[in-house]
Design an enzyme around this catalytic site. Structure first.
Site, PDB file in Angstrom:
ATOM      1  N   SER A 151       0.783  -1.267   0.066  1.00  0.00           N
ATOM      2  CA  SER A 151      -0.083   0.081   0.379  1.00  0.00           C
ATOM      3  C   SER A 151       0.753   1.341   0.187  1.00  0.00           C
ATOM      4  CB  SER A 151      -1.077  -0.284   1.737  1.00  0.00           C
ATOM      5  OG  SER A 151      -1.214   1.311   1.716  1.00  0.00           O
ATOM      6  N   TYR A 164      -1.063  -0.805  10.087  1.00  0.00           N
ATOM      7  CA  TYR A 164      -1.254  -1.093   9.213  1.00  0.00           C
ATOM      8  C   TYR A 164      -0.251  -1.023   8.076  1.00  0.00           C
ATOM      9  CZ  TYR A 164      -3.528  -1.868   4.529  1.00  0.00           C
ATOM     10  OH  TYR A 164      -4.142  -1.342   2.899  1.00  0.00           O
TER      11      TYR A 164
END
Ligand SMILES: NC(=O)c1ccc[n+]([C@@H]2O[C@H](COP(=O)([O-])OP(=O)(O)OC[C@H]3O[C@@H](n4cnc5c(N)ncnc54)[C@H](OP(=O)(O)O)[C@@H]3O)[C@@H](O)[C@H]2O)c1
Length: 261
Positions: A151, A164
């Site tokens: 990501s 995350y």
């Protein structure tokens, strides 16, 4: 000399593709794209009914899929997933580690231990477990492609999803390390780092009109991503078209991170 190059650089005929988290969102788009390109695909997520439905939709269109539910946070499930894939289709050629979780928002200083442990297990450890199981099969086949979903949260700081982001940075690092270790056997390992993509995972963000507008304005392509935008890149990374590409993390974000907009 080029008449002897790959006949179709995007052909996946005869390949077996195992895609975690493929019942919806980005994983679903990747599964369809690979199935349409000739691969036999494994549809997997925690919910059997959802996997079965996707599997029958793909088979109905004349492509090849099997449904194998699995919680990637459970090691035994991962071992069963690979064993059942082998029984259905043989050795794995393409592994897409796409399933992930984000159980907590907010300050890192307040993150409960169990939330971090879940992040590590589901987002990182699962990828290592799967890679360890499929790499020997890829070596036996003369090569393979592993694709890890990272990501842009891996390359930027964030005050709300820091845990995350750490796990996504680990995915990119894992891609580099596995690529170095197994490149000699033609096993290629790359990561994809999407920006904001219109799936349930990020719905709280893109469903907020103010945030969405801000995001679109700050993105050179002036839109958020769609699952198929990521599926095209995954297809490229799985196919002979990317035969000399390994250890990279490809940012697929409409230009968000290169822009000063
Ligand atoms: N959407 C974005 O903006 C964005 C941006 C950057 C990166 N990503 C990354 O892209 C990947 C896919 O995200 P997405 O947006 O497509 O999410 P999504 O639409 O929520 O889909 C997630 C998929 O993973 C499955 N899943 C969730 N937890 C699982 C578990 N423990 N074991 C097995 N399967 C599990 C879900 O099905 P079940 O619930 O049935 O298990 C579903 O099939 C993730 O790695 C995410 O970090 C997304």
């Amino acid at each position: 000399m080029y008449e002897d190059s790959y006949n179709n650089m995007f052909d996946l005929n005869g390949k077996v593709a195992l895609i975690t988290g493929s019942s919806k969102g980005i994983g679903l788009a990747i599964a369809w794209q690979m199935a349409r390109s000739g691969a036999s695909v494994v549809i997997s997520s925690r919910k059997k009914e959802a996997c079965d439905k996707v599997c029958s939709d793909i088979n109905e269109k004349g492509f090849s899929a099997v449904s194998i539910p699995c919680n990637v946070g459970v090691k035994q499930d991962i071992e069963d997933l690979v064993a059942k894939t082998n029984t259905s289709f043989g050795n794995v050629d393409i592994l897409v580690c796409n399933a992930a979780t984000n159980p907590v928002f907010g300050s890192l200083s307040e993150m409960p231990d169990d939330a971090f442990e879940k992040l590590v297990k589901v987002n990182i450890h699962s990828t290592l477990w799967l890679s360890k199981l499929v790499v020997p099969q890829m070596i036996e086949n003369g090569g393979g492609s592993i694709i890890l979903l990272s990501s842009i949260a891996a390359i930027r700081g964030n005050a709300f999803i820091g845990g995350y982001g750490m796990t996504k940075a680990a995915e990119s690092a894992l891609a580099r390390n596995l690529a170095v270790e197994f490149g000699h056997a033609n096993v290629r390992v790359n990561a994809i780092s999407p920006g904001l993509v219109k799936t349930d995972f990020a719905k709280a963000l893109w469903n907020d009109p103010v945030y969405r507008k801000k995001q679109e304005t700050a993105t050179p392509l002036r839109r958020i991503g769609l699952p198929e935008d990521i599926a095209g890149v995954a297809h490229f990374l799985a196919a002979p078209a990317s035969a000399y590409l390994t250890g990279q993390s490809l940012v697929v974000d409409g230009g968000e991170t290169i822009s000063s907009l």
